[in-house]
Design an enzyme around this catalytic site. Structure first.
Site, short mmCIF file in Angstrom:
data_model
loop_
_atom_site.label_atom_id
_atom_site.label_comp_id
_atom_site.label_asym_id
_atom_site.label_seq_id
_atom_site.Cartn_x
_atom_site.Cartn_y
_atom_site.Cartn_z
CE1 TYR A 91 -16.14 -26.25 -49.95
CE2 TYR A 91 -15.55 -24.78 -47.92
CZ TYR A 91 -15.33 -25.35 -48.88
OH TYR A 91 -14.00 -25.23 -49.32
CG HIS B 191 -35.12 -9.07 -26.44
ND1 HIS B 191 -35.72 -10.09 -26.88
CD2 HIS B 191 -34.78 -9.60 -25.10
CE1 HIS B 191 -35.87 -11.22 -26.04
NE2 HIS B 191 -35.38 -10.74 -24.92
CG ASP B 192 -33.43 -12.70 -30.76
OD1 ASP B 192 -33.94 -12.49 -29.62
OD2 ASP B 192 -33.03 -13.66 -31.25
CB SER C 140 -36.99 -15.18 -24.91
OG SER C 140 -37.49 -13.66 -24.74
CB THR D 118 -0.60 -53.03 -40.18
OG1 THR D 118 0.53 -53.89 -40.39
CG2 THR D 118 -1.93 -54.08 -40.31
CG HIS D 119 2.16 -50.20 -38.08
ND1 HIS D 119 1.88 -49.59 -36.78
CD2 HIS D 119 1.77 -51.54 -37.85
CE1 HIS D 119 1.48 -50.40 -36.00
NE2 HIS D 119 1.57 -51.58 -36.42
CB SER E 245 -2.53 -22.64 -61.15
OG SER E 245 -1.32 -22.67 -60.08
CE LYS F 90 0.17 -32.92 -58.62
NZ LYS F 90 0.44 -31.79 -57.71
CG ASN G 73 -3.71 -32.27 -57.29
OD1 ASN G 73 -2.73 -33.11 -57.46
ND2 ASN G 73 -3.56 -30.97 -57.33
CD GLU H 119 -5.55 -32.97 -51.15
OE1 GLU H 119 -4.43 -33.33 -51.26
OE2 GLU H 119 -6.23 -31.85 -52.05
CB SER I 57 -23.19 -15.56 -29.08
OG SER I 57 -22.47 -16.15 -28.19
CD GLU J 214 -27.00 -23.53 -28.43
OE1 GLU J 214 -26.79 -24.45 -27.42
OE2 GLU J 214 -27.90 -22.93 -28.40
#
Length: 431
Positions: A5, A68-69, A94, A140-141, A263, A268, A270, A275, A307, A309
């Site tokens: 992705y 320590h980066d 930092s 509706t509904h 498969s 199908k 889909n 989705e 961590s 983030e």
């Protein structure tokens, strides 16, 4: 975010190499700021500009030792610069580098997201105009209500995406800030003019006040904005999935040559893209919750947010960018079946005109309660007997006391329900 992705242009923003290249820009800009104040020789800044560089592999190796980066990065840069490296990171902490660079990454990511939102807005506009008069069932509904047009559905989404784009622009400004204010944000060891120079160089705004970090309400606002956009895409995708169901089949995701849907079942087709969008929206919304949790930190400063983030910001922008990309393709190529829409409308036995019959009776002086009862009685009989609602209304003696045959016939007119579509489109500027 997994490679599946990740689109390359967004992925590049979140690479370690790009992040460190932003650190380097910030450090050099800070040296320039000090030089303007006469605290660093201009010659030293020239050397730093010429020699400052890093190797990601070397930084990784150093971090194994330093744990320590930023220090690992500074050590590697110093190895390349030489004696003038003593002026690098002067008075800084930092998080001056980390948070300012993160703001730059978020702005870059947002600009890509905005470009995709503009593309989605454009394709929704085109499809709305194309199907302005394509009659379909309004629900509706999940139940047949009254007719609408497919163009109105696209126009609704178009307007929502415009609102979300405006919100994203606001969120962009919220995070377009930097801070070069030192260990606890007091500027004790770094002049505010250095911060001003760095932010001007990088097209950021200086935070009016900070602790050692930029406060995370900004990031939470940004992330909840992304979650809102993801939810709008989820809404659109959910509707497409419902309309593609075999028993509805009013629209359908384009199916490519050689594509396979199952498969086990060769027949199908889909709705895989909508989705996928629905599933990914759940991830972005969940990440927004983490961003909200990051607002409260010990004494307004610890690194418990860091961590989290490192995962939620790249993953959410990558996911949303991919979702927008796929939604543009989905809407652009969406197959539409007006004939099936008409078939579905006709399944309702004309019951969609029940409100109009009721209102016509009210106009003739019947109380709303009595008019409702008259119409509902015939509507329920239509459901039970599968006879056309119009025929039952025409035979109902109590209704015929007030409405002539011609008047009844005129009530069963689809154009009545779409007579203001052009007005709605004009409101949206869809002409």
């Amino acid at each position: 975010m997994i490679d599946r992705y990740t689109l390359p242009e967004m992925g590049e923003i979140w690479t370690d190499e790009h992040r460190l290249s932003l650190w380097l820009k910030i450090e050099i800009a800070a040296c320039e700021g000090w030089a303007k104040l006469g605290k660093i020789p201009n010659e030293a800044v020239g050397v730093i500009r010429a020699k400052a560089s890093f190797s990601w592999e070397r930084v990784q190796a150093l971090e194994e030792v330093t744990q320590h980066d930023v220090l690992a990065f500074l050590t590697n840069v110093a190895e390349n610069v030489g004696d003038e490296a003593k002026y690098i990171h002067l008075g800084l902490t930092s998080s001056d580098i980390l948070d300012t660079a993160l703001s730059l990454q978020m702005v870059e990511a947002t600009d890509l997201l905005l470009s995709k939102m503009e593309a989605l807005e454009t394709v929704l506009r085109r499809r709305a105009i194309e199907h302005r008069d394509t009659l379909m069932m309004g629900r509706t509904h999940g139940i047949h209500a009254e007719p609408i047009t497919l163009g109105l559905k696209f126009a609704l989404w178009y307007d929502e995406i415009r609102r979300q784009k405006n919100r994203l622009n606001i969120a962009r400004e919220e995070v377009r800030v930097g801070k070069i204010s030192g260990a606890v944000g007091t500027f004790a060891n770094v002049d505010p003019q250095v911060e001003a120079h760095v932010c001007e160089t990088l097209n950021l705004k200086p935070a009016l006040i900070s602790t050692q970090i930029l406060q995370r309400d900004r990031h939470a606002f940004y992330m909840t904005t992304l979650a809102g956009i993801a939810s709008s895409l989820d809404k659109m995708a959910t509707e497409i999935r419902n309309l593609q169901r075999t028993d509805v089949h009013e629209v359908e995701e384009a199916f490519g040559k050689g594509q396979k849907g199952s498969s086990a079942m060769p027949h199908k087709k889909n709705p895989i893209t909508p989705e996928r969008i629905c599933g990914m929206a759940r991830v972005v919304r969940a990440n927004a919750q983490v961003a909200l949790e990051n607002v409260a930190l010990w004494h307004e400063r610890d690194i418990s947010h860091s961590s989290a983030e490192r995962m939620i910001l790249p993953d959410s922008t990558l996911a949303l960018y991919y979702m927008l990309h796929k939604m543009v393709q989905l809407i652009d190529r969406l197959q539409v079946f007006p004939e099936q829409m008409k078939i579905n409308i006709d399944k309702g036995l004309g019951l969609i005109f029940s409100q109009r019959v009721m209102l016509a009776l009210v106009e003739k002086g019947v109380s709303r309660e009595n008019a409702y009862a008259m119409v509902q009685r015939n509507a329920l009989e239509a459901w039970n007997t599968k006879e056309q609602f119009k025929n039952l209304v025409s035979r109902d003696i109590s209704i015929r006391e007030y409405l002539r045959e011609e008047e009844i016939n005129n009530l069963f007119d689809y154009d009545y329900h779409t007579k203001h579509v052009s007005d709605i489109f004009a409101r949206l500027g869809l002409v």
